[in-house]
Design an enzyme around this catalytic site. Structure first.
Site, PDB file in Angstrom:
ATOM      1  N   ASP A  80      -1.604 -12.356  -3.769  1.00 45.03           N
ATOM      2  CA  ASP A  80      -0.161 -12.063  -3.244  1.00 45.03           C
ATOM      3  C   ASP A  80       0.107 -13.122  -1.776  1.00 45.03           C
ATOM      4  OD1 ASP A  80       2.218 -10.266  -2.972  1.00 45.03           O
ATOM      5  OD2 ASP A  80       0.845  -9.284  -4.354  1.00 45.03           O
TER       6      ASP A  80
ATOM      7  N   ASP B 189       5.748 -12.936  -2.434  1.00 48.39           N
ATOM      8  CA  ASP B 189       6.703 -11.835  -2.214  1.00 48.39           C
ATOM      9  C   ASP B 189       7.933 -12.169  -1.487  1.00 48.39           C
ATOM     10  OD1 ASP B 189       5.982  -8.560  -1.654  1.00 48.39           O
ATOM     11  OD2 ASP B 189       6.634  -9.241   0.275  1.00 48.39           O
TER      12      ASP B 189
ATOM     13  N   GLU C 258       9.001 -13.189  -6.371  1.00 48.25           N
ATOM     14  CA  GLU C 258       9.720 -12.119  -6.685  1.00 48.25           C
ATOM     15  C   GLU C 258      10.978 -12.364  -6.096  1.00 48.25           C
ATOM     16  OE1 GLU C 258       9.287  -7.548  -4.855  1.00 48.25           O
ATOM     17  OE2 GLU C 258       9.221  -9.152  -3.523  1.00 48.25           O
TER      18      GLU C 258
ATOM     19  N   HIS D 255       3.726  -2.313  -8.913  1.00 52.73           N
ATOM     20  CA  HIS D 255       3.165  -1.189  -7.934  1.00 52.73           C
ATOM     21  C   HIS D 255       4.439  -0.695  -7.241  1.00 52.73           C
ATOM     22  CE1 HIS D 255       3.973  -5.143  -5.660  1.00 52.73           C
ATOM     23  NE2 HIS D 255       3.983  -4.348  -4.594  1.00 52.73           N
ATOM     24  N   ASP D 256       5.520  -1.333  -7.289  1.00 59.14           N
ATOM     25  CA  ASP D 256       6.796  -0.884  -6.762  1.00 59.14           C
ATOM     26  C   ASP D 256       7.778   0.027  -7.830  1.00 59.14           C
ATOM     27  OD1 ASP D 256       6.406  -2.308  -4.266  1.00 59.14           O
ATOM     28  OD2 ASP D 256       7.431  -3.976  -4.819  1.00 59.14           O
TER      29      ASP D 256
HETATM   30  O1  ISL Z   1      10.905  -2.025  -4.668  1.00 56.09           O
HETATM   31  C1  ISL Z   1      11.861  -2.439  -4.449  1.00 56.09           C
HETATM   32  C2  ISL Z   1      12.915  -3.132  -5.211  1.00 56.09           C
HETATM   33  O2  ISL Z   1      13.089  -2.313  -6.428  1.00 56.09           O
HETATM   34  C3  ISL Z   1      12.057  -3.051  -3.013  1.00 56.09           C
HETATM   35  O3  ISL Z   1      12.307  -1.914  -2.293  1.00 56.09           O
HETATM   36  C4  ISL Z   1      10.806  -3.676  -2.759  1.00 56.09           C
HETATM   37  O4  ISL Z   1      10.634  -3.552  -1.300  1.00 56.09           O
HETATM   38  C5  ISL Z   1      11.137  -5.348  -2.718  1.00 56.09           C
HETATM   39  O5  ISL Z   1      11.426  -5.569  -4.027  1.00 56.09           O
HETATM   40  C6  ISL Z   1      10.121  -6.332  -1.973  1.00 56.09           C
HETATM   41  O6  ISL Z   1       8.968  -5.876  -2.683  1.00 56.09           O
HETATM   42  C7  ISL Z   1       7.765  -6.705  -2.054  1.00 56.09           C
HETATM   43  O7  ISL Z   1       7.726  -6.633  -0.516  1.00 56.09           O
HETATM   44  C8  ISL Z   1       7.929  -5.460   0.216  1.00 56.09           C
HETATM   45  C9  ISL Z   1       6.671  -4.499  -0.353  1.00 56.09           C
HETATM   46  O8  ISL Z   1       7.025  -3.290   0.410  1.00 56.09           O
HETATM   47  C10 ISL Z   1       6.414  -4.347  -1.527  1.00 56.09           C
HETATM   48  O9  ISL Z   1       5.549  -3.630  -2.139  1.00 56.09           O
HETATM   49  C11 ISL Z   1       6.561  -5.764  -2.388  1.00 56.09           C
HETATM   50  O10 ISL Z   1       6.240  -5.876  -3.673  1.00 56.09           O
HETATM   51  C12 ISL Z   1       7.592  -5.877   1.666  1.00 56.09           C
HETATM   52  O11 ISL Z   1       6.563  -6.736   1.824  1.00 56.09           O
END
Ligand code: ISL
Length: 583
Positions: free
Chosen positions: A99, A207, A267, A342-343
């Site tokens: 990541d 990210d 992302e 993971h989100d």
């Molecule tokens: O999950 C989400 C959208 O559905 C968002 O709330 C998410 O925080 C966003 O997509 C960004 O995600 C990434 O960065 C975040 C981290 O918390 C997430 O796990 C990561 O995937 C901050 O670094």
């Protein structure tokens, strides 16, 4: 036709280090644990292993708050362990990506500590600092803008010592880096990228890749008010896809990535316009290899809060899949196929059926679906055994995620702890919460699902389903979800022109029970017919000529000959998926 490249045809598998495998019995996953499962991944058919943040971190946001890019979170292991993991993947012909979290660091990163130390520190402008405003009526100090952070509350945090606010789009412990500073960008390239690329890492999942360019700090302005009476307002239109975004990514590519044989998958939230997405993933743009679109995982999320569960319809999901399958056709861009990470909640629970009678069947149907899509396929740990969401009766105390808990606290405040409202929050979290994906991997039917030793206390409660859903059991069952995924991955690779690179077409965007689509490559065609319902359905096979049924999640042997004519109607059992090849 798009040129063939390893990162287009490779099957990627995401590992969430805290929850994958504990190698030392402390209840937390670790790098030695991952190394012990490399052969499992190879056997599944994985080509690209993506490890979510394992860097040094205070773990406010599960490692997405990095305090040192060049060190490993000690409970996970060491840089040497990572080198061993990289080598173990390479020795088996697999690649490894990490990541890249460079929109923000942890507030414990040395860069931020320096930046915070005084207004005149040379790293002051590596982060986004601004003077306060004062409410004209009350005279009270207020943040420089009304932006709302993702994890609830304002996106600005007051620093008493230096008398300014700093910006954090996520937690207050995750200050945003200031990409306007060239010195800061160079430090990112060195520390977060070259350090690992020189150790053999094959690329990055990037990210929040479209939030780096926010314009000059002084030009950051208030977001339009959409929630009357509330100070904090959603502001993504103001910080996503900013003015210098493409310039920054081109620079990153030119100075770092192109010097190695890498892939990147960014992302890309808040970007529904395909033309804008192509500016990131077109090969000629020299920026990213591909991105994750958010539309598919946003299905069922409420408009004002992402965790407010809203009913969704299959026609909506089909439209989204069609859109992001087709947007690269006739271009030099590339795309991804995924439905978990993971989100997000688990796909079987969200998009199919986790009821006992249909759980395994519908998990296989989703496997057939995903393995038939064009783009690089991403599987999230546990998806290959059909892991399901947290049971809805788990209390809020079992939830760990900063975002989910922030939502809970906000509703508690708004409703003055109304028990009914809070019960609804927990229910919503059991469908959409990020914790659903973060329960420990279910390796076997012993205590703690074989994730950690029996005497240990797992950092997060193991999903109650582990005696039923686990790897060991599925390795022995000939018709398991895991076996089906393996077969599907092999089949996808054997028909790569059609399934990985083929053109996508669909005919039934309106119906709410079934999804029929065609993949084609020259004269070759595959028809995929999926039933997203508990009842039998009839669908028409598009086209003409003879189709041979190659795979169904109801029959266990591949190539069980069954011929159907194009234009004829075929029956799908509940949650059945069928794949036909025409020749
Ligand atoms: O999950 C989400 C959208 O559905 C968002 O709330 C998410 O925080 C966003 O997509 C960004 O995600 C990434 O960065 C975040 C981290 O918390 C997430 O796990 C990561 O995937 C901050 O670094």
């Amino acid at each position: 036709m798009t040129p063939k490249i390893w990162w287009k045809e490779g099957v990627a598998y995401q590992i969430y280090p805290a929850s994958f495998k504990d190698g030392n019995g402390d209840g937390l996953g670790d790098i030695p644990g991952i190394i012990s499962k490399v052969d499992y991944l190879k056997d599944l058919g994985v080509d690209i292993v993506w490890v979510s943040p394992m860097f040094e971190s205070p773990q406010i946001d599960m490692g997405y708050d990095i305090s040192n890019y060049e060190a490993v979170h000690a409970p996970y292991g060491t840089v040497e362990d990572m080198q061993e993991l990289i080598n173990a993947c390479h020795a088996r012909g697999m690649r490894l990506i990490l990541d890249l979290v460079v929109n923000h660091t942890s507030d414990q990163h040395a860069w931020f500590r320096e930046s915070r130390s005084s207004k005149t520190n040379p790293k002051r402008d590596w982060y986004i600092w601004r003077a306060p405003r004062y409410d004209p009526l009350t005279g009270a100090r207020i943040p420089p803008t009304n932006w709302r952070s993702y994890f609830s509350g304002p996106a600005w945090e007051w620093d008493e010592a230096s008398g300014e606010y700093f910006l954090h789009l996520f937690a207050k412990e995750q200050p945003d880096l200031n990409w306007e500073s060239a010195a800061c960008r160079q430090a990112i390239y060195d520390s977060a990228m070259r350090f690992w690329l020189d150790k053999g890492v094959d690329g990055f999942r990037v990210d929040t890749v479209n939030m780096y360019s926010k314009g000059p700090v002084a030009a950051i302005t208030d977001a339009p008010v959409v929630n009357a009476g509330v100070f904090e307002q959603p502001a993504w239109d103001l910080y996503a896809n900013g003015p210098r975004m493409h310039e920054f990514l081109r620079e990153m590519n030119d100075e770092v990535l192109r010097k190695y044989d890498t892939m990147t998958v960014g992302e890309l939230p808040h970007t529904p316009d395909p033309a804008k997405v192509l500016q990131y993933v077109g090969a000629a743009q020299k920026q990213l290899s591909m991105v994750f679109q958010f539309d598919i995982v946003n299905v069922g999320q409420g408009a004002s809060y992402r965790y407010e569960y809203a009913d969704w319809r299959l026609s909506e999901l089909k439209g989204i899949v069609a859109k992001w399958q087709q947007f690269i056709q006739g271009t030099d861009g590339w795309t991804t196929a995924f439905c978990e990470n993971h989100d997000q909640g688990r796909s079987v629970t969200r998009f199919a059926s986790d009821r006992p009678e249909y759980r395994a069947l519908s998990a296989k149907m989703l496997a057939l679906f995903m393995c038939s899509l064009t783009g690089t396929l991403f599987i999230y740990q546990g998806q290959e055994i059909g892991m399901v969401n947290i049971p809805s009766d788990w209390p809020i105390e079992e939830y760990k995620d900063i975002e989910g808990l922030g939502y809970y606290r906000e509703i508690a405040k708004q409703t003055n702890n109304d028990p009914q409202a809070l019960a609804q929050v927990v229910k919503n979290l059991s469908i959409l919460g990020r914790d659903n994906a973060r329960t420990p991997m279910q390796w076997d039917g012993t205590l703690h699902a074989g994730f950690t030793e029996a005497e240990a206390v797992p950092w997060m409660r193991v999903n109650d389903s582990y005696t039923d859903i686990n790897v060991a059991k599925q390795l022995t069952e000939p018709d398991s979800v895991l076996k089906f995924w393996k077969d599907m991955i092999r089949f996808r690779k054997a028909h790569s022109d059609l399934l990985i690179y083929g053109a996508f077409d669909t005919f039934d965007l309106q119906t709410e029970e079934t999804f029929v689509f065609v993949k084609s490559h020259g004269e070759e065609k595959a028809v995929v017919a999926l039933n997203f319902s508990d009842s039998k359905q009839e669908v028409e096979l598009p086209g003409s000529g003879e189709f041979l049924l190659q795979i169904s999640n109801y029959v266990h042997s591949e190539n069980e000959a069954k011929v159907a004519a194009g234009g004829s109607r075929v029956t799908l059992q509940p949650w059945e998926g069928q794949l036909y090849i025409h020749h």
